[in-house]
Design a protein around this motif. Sequence first.
Motif, PDB file in Angstrom:
ATOM      1  N   ALA A 512       0.825  -1.209   0.000  1.00 26.78           N
ATOM      2  CA  ALA A 512       0.000   0.000   0.000  1.00 26.78           C
ATOM      3  C   ALA A 512       0.859   1.258   0.000  1.00 26.78           C
ATOM      4  CB  ALA A 512      -0.929  -0.005   1.212  1.00 26.78           C
ATOM      5  N   ALA A 513       2.002   1.213   0.704  1.00 28.73           N
ATOM      6  CA  ALA A 513       2.870   2.388   0.781  1.00 28.73           C
ATOM      7  C   ALA A 513       3.518   2.712  -0.557  1.00 28.73           C
ATOM      8  CB  ALA A 513       3.941   2.177   1.842  1.00 28.73           C
ATOM      9  N   ASN A 514       3.573   1.746  -1.462  1.00 30.91           N
ATOM     10  CA  ASN A 514       4.199   1.948  -2.776  1.00 30.91           C
ATOM     11  C   ASN A 514       3.179   2.167  -3.897  1.00 30.91           C
ATOM     12  OD1 ASN A 514       6.876   1.690  -1.841  1.00 30.91           O
ATOM     13  ND2 ASN A 514       6.662  -0.540  -1.798  1.00 30.91           N
ATOM     14  N   LEU A 515       1.923   2.382  -3.528  1.00 32.62           N
ATOM     15  CA  LEU A 515       0.903   2.626  -4.549  1.00 32.62           C
ATOM     16  C   LEU A 515       1.209   3.915  -5.301  1.00 32.62           C
ATOM     17  CD1 LEU A 515      -2.403   1.725  -2.644  1.00 32.62           C
ATOM     18  CD2 LEU A 515      -1.390   0.462  -4.553  1.00 32.62           C
ATOM     19  N   GLU A 516       1.002   3.928  -6.594  1.00 35.31           N
ATOM     20  CA  GLU A 516       1.182   5.123  -7.412  1.00 35.31           C
ATOM     21  C   GLU A 516      -0.173   5.796  -7.608  1.00 35.31           C
ATOM     22  OE1 GLU A 516       2.811   8.077  -8.793  1.00 35.31           O
ATOM     23  OE2 GLU A 516       4.212   6.398  -8.524  1.00 35.31           O
ATOM     24  N   PHE A 517      -0.291   7.013  -7.098  1.00 32.70           N
ATOM     25  CA  PHE A 517      -1.586   7.685  -7.169  1.00 32.70           C
ATOM     26  C   PHE A 517      -1.625   8.787  -8.234  1.00 32.70           C
ATOM     27  CE2 PHE A 517       0.970   9.988  -4.117  1.00 32.70           C
ATOM     28  CZ  PHE A 517       0.743  11.313  -4.425  1.00 32.70           C
ATOM     29  N   LYS A 518      -0.492   9.037  -8.912  1.00 32.60           N
ATOM     30  CA  LYS A 518      -0.455  10.029  -9.985  1.00 32.60           C
ATOM     31  C   LYS A 518      -0.398   9.332 -11.335  1.00 32.60           C
ATOM     32  CE  LYS A 518       1.809  13.865  -7.579  1.00 32.60           C
ATOM     33  NZ  LYS A 518       2.964  14.803  -7.586  1.00 32.60           N
ATOM     34  N   PHE A 519      -1.113   9.886 -12.309  1.00 34.45           N
ATOM     35  CA  PHE A 519      -1.061   9.337 -13.669  1.00 34.45           C
ATOM     36  C   PHE A 519      -1.206  10.489 -14.664  1.00 34.45           C
ATOM     37  CE2 PHE A 519      -5.356   9.182 -12.062  1.00 34.45           C
ATOM     38  CZ  PHE A 519      -6.118   9.683 -13.090  1.00 34.45           C
ATOM     39  N   GLU A 520      -0.681  10.289 -15.843  1.00 31.83           N
ATOM     40  CA  GLU A 520      -0.667  11.357 -16.842  1.00 31.83           C
ATOM     41  C   GLU A 520      -2.072  11.706 -17.307  1.00 31.83           C
ATOM     42  OE1 GLU A 520       1.877  10.704 -20.106  1.00 31.83           O
ATOM     43  OE2 GLU A 520       3.716  10.547 -18.891  1.00 31.83           O
ATOM     44  N   ASN A 521      -2.286  12.979 -17.523  1.00 31.81           N
ATOM     45  CA  ASN A 521      -3.571  13.477 -18.010  1.00 31.81           C
ATOM     46  C   ASN A 521      -3.588  13.392 -19.536  1.00 31.81           C
ATOM     47  OD1 ASN A 521      -5.910  14.827 -18.605  1.00 31.81           O
ATOM     48  ND2 ASN A 521      -5.299  16.767 -17.681  1.00 31.81           N
ATOM     49  N   PRO A 522      -4.458  12.578 -20.109  1.00 30.70           N
ATOM     50  CA  PRO A 522      -4.462  12.436 -21.582  1.00 30.70           C
ATOM     51  C   PRO A 522      -4.868  13.724 -22.298  1.00 30.70           C
ATOM     52  CG  PRO A 522      -6.351  11.313 -20.600  1.00 30.70           C
ATOM     53  CD  PRO A 522      -5.464  11.719 -19.467  1.00 30.70           C
ATOM     54  N   ASP A 523      -5.545  14.639 -21.586  1.00 32.79           N
ATOM     55  CA  ASP A 523      -5.988  15.894 -22.205  1.00 32.79           C
ATOM     56  C   ASP A 523      -5.008  17.040 -21.976  1.00 32.79           C
ATOM     57  OD1 ASP A 523      -8.373  14.696 -23.051  1.00 32.79           O
ATOM     58  OD2 ASP A 523      -9.302  15.056 -21.098  1.00 32.79           O
ATOM     59  N   TYR A 524      -3.842  16.722 -21.384  1.00 36.28           N
ATOM     60  CA  TYR A 524      -2.897  17.782 -21.049  1.00 36.28           C
ATOM     61  C   TYR A 524      -2.300  18.422 -22.307  1.00 36.28           C
ATOM     62  CZ  TYR A 524       1.472  19.975 -19.599  1.00 36.28           C
ATOM     63  OH  TYR A 524       2.508  20.855 -19.426  1.00 36.28           O
ATOM     64  N   CYS A 525      -2.210  19.736 -22.281  1.00 35.08           N
ATOM     65  CA  CYS A 525      -1.474  20.447 -23.325  1.00 35.08           C
ATOM     66  C   CYS A 525      -0.659  21.540 -22.667  1.00 35.08           C
ATOM     67  CB  CYS A 525      -2.408  21.030 -24.386  1.00 35.08           C
ATOM     68  SG  CYS A 525      -3.262  22.530 -23.894  1.00 35.08           S
ATOM     69  N   GLU A 526       0.598  21.664 -23.046  1.00 35.22           N
ATOM     70  CA  GLU A 526       1.466  22.683 -22.481  1.00 35.22           C
ATOM     71  C   GLU A 526       1.139  24.022 -23.127  1.00 35.22           C
ATOM     72  OE1 GLU A 526       6.207  23.579 -21.670  1.00 35.22           O
ATOM     73  OE2 GLU A 526       5.586  21.937 -22.975  1.00 35.22           O
ATOM     74  N   HIS A 527       0.841  24.994 -22.290  1.00 35.87           N
ATOM     75  CA  HIS A 527       0.400  26.304 -22.774  1.00 35.87           C
ATOM     76  C   HIS A 527       1.379  26.904 -23.778  1.00 35.87           C
ATOM     77  CE1 HIS A 527      -0.724  30.546 -22.772  1.00 35.87           C
ATOM     78  NE2 HIS A 527       0.504  30.822 -22.372  1.00 35.87           N
ATOM     79  N   ALA A 528       2.640  27.071 -23.368  1.00 34.39           N
ATOM     80  CA  ALA A 528       3.613  27.753 -24.227  1.00 34.39           C
ATOM     81  C   ALA A 528       3.869  26.988 -25.514  1.00 34.39           C
ATOM     82  CB  ALA A 528       4.917  27.964 -23.460  1.00 34.39           C
ATOM     83  N   GLY A 529       3.982  25.656 -25.404  1.00 30.77           N
ATOM     84  CA  GLY A 529       4.232  24.855 -26.602  1.00 30.77           C
ATOM     85  C   GLY A 529       3.118  24.971 -27.620  1.00 30.77           C
ATOM     86  N   LYS A 530       1.879  24.969 -27.133  1.00 34.68           N
ATOM     87  CA  LYS A 530       0.751  25.067 -28.063  1.00 34.68           C
ATOM     88  C   LYS A 530       0.666  26.463 -28.679  1.00 34.68           C
ATOM     89  CE  LYS A 530      -4.128  23.989 -28.634  1.00 34.68           C
ATOM     90  NZ  LYS A 530      -5.366  23.493 -27.991  1.00 34.68           N
ATOM     91  N   VAL A 531       0.957  27.500 -27.892  1.00 33.77           N
ATOM     92  CA  VAL A 531       0.937  28.866 -28.428  1.00 33.77           C
ATOM     93  C   VAL A 531       1.950  29.001 -29.563  1.00 33.77           C
ATOM     94  CG1 VAL A 531       1.490  31.268 -27.913  1.00 33.77           C
ATOM     95  CG2 VAL A 531       0.053  29.972 -26.337  1.00 33.77           C
ATOM     96  N   VAL A 532       3.158  28.478 -29.347  1.00 35.07           N
ATOM     97  CA  VAL A 532       4.195  28.545 -30.382  1.00 35.07           C
ATOM     98  C   VAL A 532       3.749  27.785 -31.623  1.00 35.07           C
ATOM     99  CG1 VAL A 532       6.547  27.826 -30.961  1.00 35.07           C
ATOM    100  CG2 VAL A 532       6.088  28.914 -28.765  1.00 35.07           C
ATOM    101  N   ARG A 533       3.161  26.632 -31.424  1.00 32.40           N
ATOM    102  CA  ARG A 533       2.722  25.823 -32.572  1.00 32.40           C
ATOM    103  C   ARG A 533       1.610  26.523 -33.357  1.00 32.40           C
ATOM    104  NH1 ARG A 533       1.624  21.784 -29.910  1.00 32.40           N
ATOM    105  NH2 ARG A 533      -0.659  21.766 -29.861  1.00 32.40           N
ATOM    106  N   VAL A 534       0.634  27.086 -32.637  1.00 31.97           N
ATOM    107  CA  VAL A 534      -0.491  27.745 -33.316  1.00 31.97           C
ATOM    108  C   VAL A 534      -0.019  28.998 -34.045  1.00 31.97           C
ATOM    109  CG1 VAL A 534      -2.659  28.955 -32.938  1.00 31.97           C
ATOM    110  CG2 VAL A 534      -2.217  26.819 -31.731  1.00 31.97           C
ATOM    111  N   TYR A 535       0.876  29.778 -33.421  1.00 31.31           N
ATOM    112  CA  TYR A 535       1.384  30.978 -34.095  1.00 31.31           C
ATOM    113  C   TYR A 535       2.186  30.610 -35.334  1.00 31.31           C
ATOM    114  CZ  TYR A 535       0.150  35.275 -31.685  1.00 31.31           C
ATOM    115  OH  TYR A 535      -0.527  36.383 -31.230  1.00 31.31           O
ATOM    116  N   GLY A 536       2.946  29.506 -35.267  1.00 29.41           N
ATOM    117  CA  GLY A 536       3.715  29.087 -36.424  1.00 29.41           C
ATOM    118  C   GLY A 536       2.849  28.638 -37.584  1.00 29.41           C
ATOM    119  N   GLU A 537       1.644  28.156 -37.268  1.00 31.69           N
ATOM    120  CA  GLU A 537       0.762  27.625 -38.311  1.00 31.69           C
ATOM    121  C   GLU A 537      -0.326  28.601 -38.745  1.00 31.69           C
ATOM    122  OE1 GLU A 537      -0.821  24.203 -36.432  1.00 31.69           O
ATOM    123  OE2 GLU A 537       1.047  23.016 -36.563  1.00 31.69           O
ATOM    124  N   LYS A 538      -0.740  29.493 -37.834  1.00 34.30           N
ATOM    125  CA  LYS A 538      -1.990  30.216 -38.080  1.00 34.30           C
ATOM    126  C   LYS A 538      -1.868  31.739 -38.044  1.00 34.30           C
ATOM    127  CE  LYS A 538      -6.743  30.268 -36.268  1.00 34.30           C
ATOM    128  NZ  LYS A 538      -7.646  29.707 -35.239  1.00 34.30           N
TER     129      LYS A 538
END
Length: 604
Positions: A512-538
């Motif tokens: 129980a002490a070694n249980l992993e309670f964190k997991f990656e968010n499939p909907d996560y997007c990094e703010h700065a990375g997406k801004v750079v990508r959108v500006y480069g494309e749009k």
Amino acid sequence: MISCLFRQLALPLHRQKYSDDMEGKQQATKKLAVLAASLGIVFVLVRNRQSIWTSLRRTWHFNNPLMQKRTVVISSFEESQKAVKELKNSSRHCQSYKVLGFDCEWVSEGGSRHPVALLQLCSHKGLCALFRLCCMKQIPKDLRELLEDDAVIKVGVVPQDDAMKLSHDYGVGVASTLDLRFMAVMAGHKPEGLGKLAKTHLNIELSKHWRLACSNWEAKILQAAQVNYAANDALAAVAIFQKLFKDLEPRPMWGLRATKPDILHPRLGPFLDRGFSQDFAVRITANASGTQPLTMKPKKMVPKKQQCRNLGTRSKAFYDNCLLEAPDGELLCTIDRRKASWYLSQNLGSQIKDSPLTVRLNFEPAGRAVGDVGRYYQTPKENQCVVCGRRDAFIRKNVVPHEYRKHFPLVMKSHTSHDVLLHCPTCHQVSNISDLKVRTKLAAMCDAPIKHSEGAAKFLEDQELKRVRSAARALLYQRAKLPEAKVAEMERIVLDYYQAEHEVTESLLTNAANLEFKFENPDYCEHAGKVVRVYGEKYGGLIELERVWREHFLHTLQPKFLPELWNVNHNADRLEVRASEGRVDNEDLLLAGLDPIFRDTKTA
């Protein structure tokens, strides 16, 4: 003869009777007038009894502004829109006096702080709006606009800390915050906490009991004591502001002119969005108030040098302005002494002069100084704040923040000294707060949430697993220190999770002490990375994103000591020079927003 004598005797009697009659009539007339006036006064009192009673009640409570408040608790977007409209547009509130009392409350648990749960805004007329952000999960658009409106001053004690918490939790930039202690110093008073300022200037006692301050601000329904505590803090702040501003703008007793809102910003401008320090207050009080600064001793327990270290400042010169030359002696650029020493230690150049230190390369560099772009790097730089000219402490400011720049192609994120400028600590703080407006705007344009929005968390936590893990670790490492009832409760948590009916074993606790309670968010997007990508494309490429940040920097801070040839379009000009020399890939030119054909035409 007798009749004549009778007439002479009767005449005075007749005159006396006439005089008595006239006096009686006059008295009767006076009585009727008094009666009519009394009836009129009674009629007016009865007709206007409500407003008169309200005025009398206000007069009785004049010395206690806390008795004049009207509190509204807001838990939905619709309620927020109504309250903000009243604060913003009503002539009884912000339009006549553009100042709001400002405060925040939150919950801390286990040494960690939850997002801000309650935001308090109060007008000088007593409208206290308590926005329950924990129920709305984000800041409504109209409330965000009010917080970001730099024409409305938000007053409190240490309001910058609350502003930074709101920016971290909800991505909103609170503009024009003012620490009341600055005004206290300007008016010749001691800079004290909110409770002591209220006692000194308003003669009222604010409840500062720790049980209320640390109560559950995320509860489904706030208690009356919590509502009163939160509203009083915001109302006291704006009432103290009014009292201190009257001390700074004394008027004769018979003066009827009101304080004009348009004189607030010029007078208080130097103090907006700045953290309070006694040294800073003393230094600029004379400029702000037109009087001699007060004599105040700095706090001995917080040395000035320690403050600089905490802020990441440096007092030594940042620019060494050493010279780097091509093999034929042509000046390439200025560099710092460490870089010059590196060229010498690697036998890549030889020293030509000692003062200034000049290094001449032993090889042909990839490019030479061309046009204004090249001359910018050749020009020596001053060791001073580019905004105010201060020379005793420096912090490097990235005009285009590193969080965005790191996603740029290599050709656009190398040799970026053009966008690294020097700020003093106070200007650096103002700049960082104002940057939140641009981040929020970019987040909306590019659908790139900043914090505490859907998809903004990189990792999600399973609260049940976290509870089980915490209980298991407590039993493994702290069992001897825990009461029996607490041990039994934690054992039951572990057994319930594993659906076991037997006693808790060490093996079970270890798992129980070694249980992993964190997991990656499939909907996560990094703010700065997406801004750079959108500006480069749009949105026209990354040079447009750079231009947004540079123009914001110029407009917000209005720097007076920028280096010569500093230019909003610098990187675009630099890329054009490199493209003409064949040192940029077409893919990078497209991402930057430049036409690749430009490279071929320049070469031809």
